[in-house]
Design an enzyme around this catalytic site. Structure first.
Site, PDB file in Angstrom:
ATOM      1  N   LYS A 141      -6.724  -5.510  -3.037  1.00 57.19           N
ATOM      2  CA  LYS A 141      -7.352  -5.492  -4.362  1.00 57.19           C
ATOM      3  C   LYS A 141      -6.378  -5.059  -5.462  1.00 57.19           C
ATOM      4  CE  LYS A 141     -11.585  -3.962  -4.949  1.00 57.19           C
ATOM      5  NZ  LYS A 141     -12.767  -3.057  -4.833  1.00 57.19           N
ATOM      6  N   THR A 146      -3.267   7.198  -2.974  1.00 55.30           N
ATOM      7  CA  THR A 146      -2.079   7.632  -2.220  1.00 55.30           C
ATOM      8  C   THR A 146      -1.124   8.437  -3.100  1.00 55.30           C
ATOM      9  OG1 THR A 146      -0.964   5.525  -2.686  1.00 55.30           O
ATOM     10  CG2 THR A 146      -2.153   5.692  -0.595  1.00 55.30           C
ATOM     11  N   TYR A 199      -0.443  -6.445   2.470  1.00 52.42           N
ATOM     12  CA  TYR A 199       0.522  -6.032   1.437  1.00 52.42           C
ATOM     13  C   TYR A 199       1.375  -7.220   1.012  1.00 52.42           C
ATOM     14  CZ  TYR A 199       4.228  -3.154  -0.729  1.00 52.42           C
ATOM     15  OH  TYR A 199       5.140  -2.578  -1.589  1.00 52.42           O
ATOM     16  N   ILE A 221      -9.336  -2.085 -17.431  1.00 47.57           N
ATOM     17  CA  ILE A 221      -8.578  -0.976 -18.032  1.00 47.57           C
ATOM     18  C   ILE A 221      -8.795  -1.012 -19.542  1.00 47.57           C
ATOM     19  CG2 ILE A 221      -6.284   0.059 -18.294  1.00 47.57           C
ATOM     20  CD1 ILE A 221      -5.455  -1.945 -15.957  1.00 47.57           C
ATOM     21  N   THR A 279      13.494   2.260  -0.444  1.00 53.69           N
ATOM     22  CA  THR A 279      13.974   3.279  -1.388  1.00 53.69           C
ATOM     23  C   THR A 279      13.538   4.644  -0.878  1.00 53.69           C
ATOM     24  OG1 THR A 279      13.758   1.688  -3.168  1.00 53.69           O
ATOM     25  CG2 THR A 279      13.879   3.994  -3.819  1.00 53.69           C
ATOM     26  N   PHE A 288       5.405   7.979  -5.747  1.00 47.85           N
ATOM     27  CA  PHE A 288       6.842   8.248  -5.604  1.00 47.85           C
ATOM     28  C   PHE A 288       7.636   7.539  -6.721  1.00 47.85           C
ATOM     29  CE2 PHE A 288      10.601   6.433  -3.067  1.00 47.85           C
ATOM     30  CZ  PHE A 288      11.463   7.442  -3.441  1.00 47.85           C
ATOM     31  N   ARG A 330       6.673   6.412   6.517  1.00 53.32           N
ATOM     32  CA  ARG A 330       7.911   5.652   6.354  1.00 53.32           C
ATOM     33  C   ARG A 330       9.071   6.414   6.980  1.00 53.32           C
ATOM     34  NH1 ARG A 330       7.414   3.132   0.438  1.00 53.32           N
ATOM     35  NH2 ARG A 330       6.309   5.067   0.091  1.00 53.32           N
TER      36      ARG A 330
HETATM   37  N1  UDP Z   1      10.369   3.426  11.780  1.00 51.86           N
HETATM   38  C1  UDP Z   1      10.673   4.179  12.887  1.00 51.86           C
HETATM   39  N2  UDP Z   1      10.044   5.381  13.042  1.00 51.86           N
HETATM   40  C2  UDP Z   1       9.147   5.890  12.150  1.00 51.86           C
HETATM   41  C3  UDP Z   1       8.858   5.105  10.995  1.00 51.86           C
HETATM   42  C4  UDP Z   1       9.470   3.890  10.849  1.00 51.86           C
HETATM   43  O1  UDP Z   1      11.489   3.784  13.742  1.00 51.86           O
HETATM   44  O2  UDP Z   1       8.612   6.995  12.361  1.00 51.86           O
HETATM   45  C5  UDP Z   1      11.042   2.130  11.599  1.00 51.86           C
HETATM   46  C6  UDP Z   1      10.100   0.967  11.360  1.00 51.86           C
HETATM   47  O3  UDP Z   1       9.675   0.393  12.576  1.00 51.86           O
HETATM   48  C7  UDP Z   1      10.963   0.029  10.547  1.00 51.86           C
HETATM   49  C8  UDP Z   1      11.899   0.970   9.767  1.00 51.86           C
HETATM   50  O4  UDP Z   1      11.848   2.211  10.447  1.00 51.86           O
HETATM   51  O5  UDP Z   1      11.740  -0.790  11.391  1.00 51.86           O
HETATM   52  C9  UDP Z   1      11.478   1.173   8.321  1.00 51.86           C
HETATM   53  O6  UDP Z   1      10.122   1.500   8.316  1.00 51.86           O
HETATM   54  P1  UDP Z   1       9.356   1.950   7.014  1.00 51.86           P
HETATM   55  O7  UDP Z   1       7.960   2.248   7.422  1.00 51.86           O
HETATM   56  O8  UDP Z   1      10.109   3.033   6.340  1.00 51.86           O
HETATM   57  O9  UDP Z   1       9.382   0.716   6.022  1.00 51.86           O
HETATM   58  P2  UDP Z   1       9.451  -0.881   6.192  1.00 51.86           P
HETATM   59  O10 UDP Z   1      10.851  -1.202   5.857  1.00 51.86           O
HETATM   60  O11 UDP Z   1       9.140  -1.279   7.617  1.00 51.86           O
HETATM   61  O12 UDP Z   1       8.466  -1.378   5.240  1.00 51.86           O
END
Ligand code: UDP
Length: 318
Positions: free
Chosen positions: A96, A40, A150, A66, A180, A16, A191
């Protein structure tokens, strides 16, 4: 005649952010070598660059050495799984690429005398006890939780980058990227932005985790890339937050997606994932001061553009 263009290497170029960064670098007159393992990432994100004489794609996993012939002026290390469900499925690869991958890309930059820019993350702050988060905050991270693979990989990557800067005198930069969104996110990456937009467009329930009171601050991708490009041209070596400070709850975000898509899908409350940060908002005072940067694309405009992308992706007529 030999090209006078500078060369930038982008790891994670089919992802992305990596793909948008490659576009920006090409527009700024760089030659770009995009590297991606396609774990990914997806070539769909860079297919528009096929045939561009200034863009070269190499399928390679940067956790391995690389080798690149020729001059390189800038190395952007953006390769990494980047969504919470990816960390659960790819924990070792995530560790990794943040550790070995950062070492290899720093080694490449050192060998070429190039500037290095690390894609770090607001996750270095963990579930923050300071709000909003300034770069000086050291964070509240659970090293052994599911997100630890992570968070700790990126914290190690920052430490490694500062090590190369201090010990080898390498010209390095670190961007801490906050949430983002925009075109080319993976619909199924879990996400919240692609999840809710995809669900709303398909009439599926919106899966709000917990009671939806946790907050995030969403930055449109073009703004983020602009901040990163400016950072790459700066002389600042310590971490810089780039993100949009306009904060909202996840539940309000779900309601906004329903409003913008005109969807009548219900909201389905699901359990909150382990260690899900309760709040997140960047303090961007530093970026404003040293880069003259602040986000320009408003939430309504950014979300509308993103919905248009996913409508097209899903072939749903507007
Ligand atoms: N979230 C949610 N439903 C979804 C995916 C994510 O409610 O289907 C919530 C998640 O629990 C977090 C926020 O949205 O509080 C952002 O999640 P994301 O995975 O986008 O990124 P993060 O900021 O947690 O790394």
């Amino acid at each position: 005649m030999a090209s006078t263009k500078k060369t930038a290497v982008v790891t994670g170029a089919a992802g992305f952010l990596g793909s948008h960064l490659s576009d920006r670098l090409l527009a700024e007159g760089y030659k770009v070598i995009g590297i991606d393992s396609l774990l990914t990432g997806n070539v769909r994100n860079i297919e528009h660059l096929a045939g561009n004489p200034d863009f070269q794609f190499i399928k390679h996993d940067v956790t391995n050495f690389i080798f690149l012939p020729g001059d390189v002026h800038l190395v952007f290390h953006f390769a990494s799984p980047a969504s919470p469900i990816d960390y659960l499925q790819l924990p070792i690869q995530t560790l990794k690429v943040g550790s070995l991958g950062t070492h290899n890309t720093l080694g490449l930059a050192k060998a070429k005398g190039a500037t290095f820019l690390l894609a770090s993350t607001s996750e270095t702050y963990g579930d923050p006890l300071e709000h909003p988060q300034k770069e000086t905050y050291w964070g509240n991270v659970n090293p052994i939780g599911p997100r630890g693979v992570y968070d700790e990989a990126k914290r190690f990557a920052e430490a490694m980058t500062m090590g190369y800067h201090r010990f080898h005198g390498l010209d390095t930069k670190i961007v801490r990227i906050f949430n983002t969104y925009g075109p080319r996110m993976r619909l199924e990456d879990g996400r919240v932005v692609p999840a809710f937009i995809g669900q709303a467009l398909q009439g599926h329930p919106l899966t709000v985790f917990g009671d939806g009171s946790q907050t995030r601050s969403f930055c449109y991708v073009a703004d983020l890339i602009d901040g990163i490009f400016r950072l790459s041209q700066s002389q600042y070596h310590e971490p810089v937050n780039i993100g949009n400070p306009s904060e909202m709850t996840v539940l309000d975000f779900a309601k906004a997606v329903l409003r913008f898509t005109g969807s009548e899908a219900p909201i389905d409350f699901r359990p909150l994932p382990v260690d899900d940060p309760k709040v997140r908002q960047p303090d961007i005072t530093l970026a404003k001061r040293i880069l003259g940067w602040e986000p320009k694309v408003g939430f309504d405009e950014g979300v509308a553009r993103t919905i248009a992308y996913f409508r097209d992706f899903l072939a749903i007529p507007s």
